[in-house]
Design an enzyme around this catalytic site. Structure first.
Site, PDB file in Angstrom:
ATOM      1  N   SER A 211      -0.147  -3.825   1.110  1.00 15.58           N
ATOM      2  CA  SER A 211      -0.721  -2.505   0.807  1.00 15.58           C
ATOM      3  C   SER A 211      -1.233  -2.380  -0.621  1.00 15.58           C
ATOM      4  CB  SER A 211       0.286  -1.390   1.089  1.00 15.58           C
ATOM      5  OG  SER A 211       1.268  -1.337   0.079  1.00 15.58           O
TER       6      SER A 211
ATOM      7  N   LYS B 266       3.864   1.688  -4.807  1.00 10.81           N
ATOM      8  CA  LYS B 266       2.607   2.426  -4.620  1.00 10.81           C
ATOM      9  C   LYS B 266       2.148   3.043  -5.938  1.00 10.81           C
ATOM     10  CE  LYS B 266       2.304   2.318  -0.016  1.00 10.81           C
ATOM     11  NZ  LYS B 266       3.026   1.088   0.208  1.00 10.81           N
TER      12      LYS B 266
END
Length: 162
Positions: free
Chosen positions: A81, A118
């Site tokens: 990701s 993230k």
């Protein structure tokens, strides 16, 4: 002459009082004072959040001039990701647990008992955790939710085997 070179590099040192006696240096950090000890605590998903573990697998000796922080720790990245930020599956993320995350910085975030790596954004309504891969959706956590996420550490560097 080769022994002097090995000793200079800090891999071995001479044993005082014994001719031609050398021993391996056990503690890398002691022989490289410009290094810092950083515990590798396990894996962190760069994808969907997964259970976080805090057990030191090993201790890494890293150069202080490249990795700065007062509470450094490392996590092995699992997933894709964050590939748009050049963080790949298998990389080791070095994080500082003492730094406060700034808008848009990459951080390890704990959501209940699950962690993820993230970019962090704040709005008045929610905390938004953004991936750097369009195949992954943003994670939105409303400000009104009782269990608020906790930033474990802010990314200060990446290690990659080549």
């Amino acid at each position: 002459q080769h022994l002097r070179l090995i000793e200079k590099k800090g891999v071995m040192h001479r044993v005082p009082g014994r001719a031609r006696a050398m021993e391996l240096v056990d503690d890398e950090v002691a022989s490289y004072p410009e290094s810092v000890r950083v515990p590798l605590l396990g894996n962190i998903p760069a994808g969907n959040p997964a259970v976080a573990f805090e057990e030191a697998e090993e201790v890494l000796a890293l150069p202080v001039r490249l990795f700065r922080g007062s509470q450094l720790f490392a996590l092995r990245v699992r997933g894709t990701s964050m590939q748009g930020a050049a963080i790949l599956n298998g990389d080791i993320a070095v994080l500082d647990g003492a730094r406060e995350v700034k808008e848009g910085e990459i951080a390890a975030v704990l959501i209940e008992d699950e962690a993820t790596l993230k970019r962090v954004y704040h709005t008045p309504e929610a905390l938004i955790l953004k991936a750097e891969n369009q195949a992954f959706r943003d994670i939105r956590i409303a400000a009104s939710e009782s269990q608020q996420p906790r930033v474990l550490g802010v990314l200060v560097g990446i290690l990659r085997k080549v």
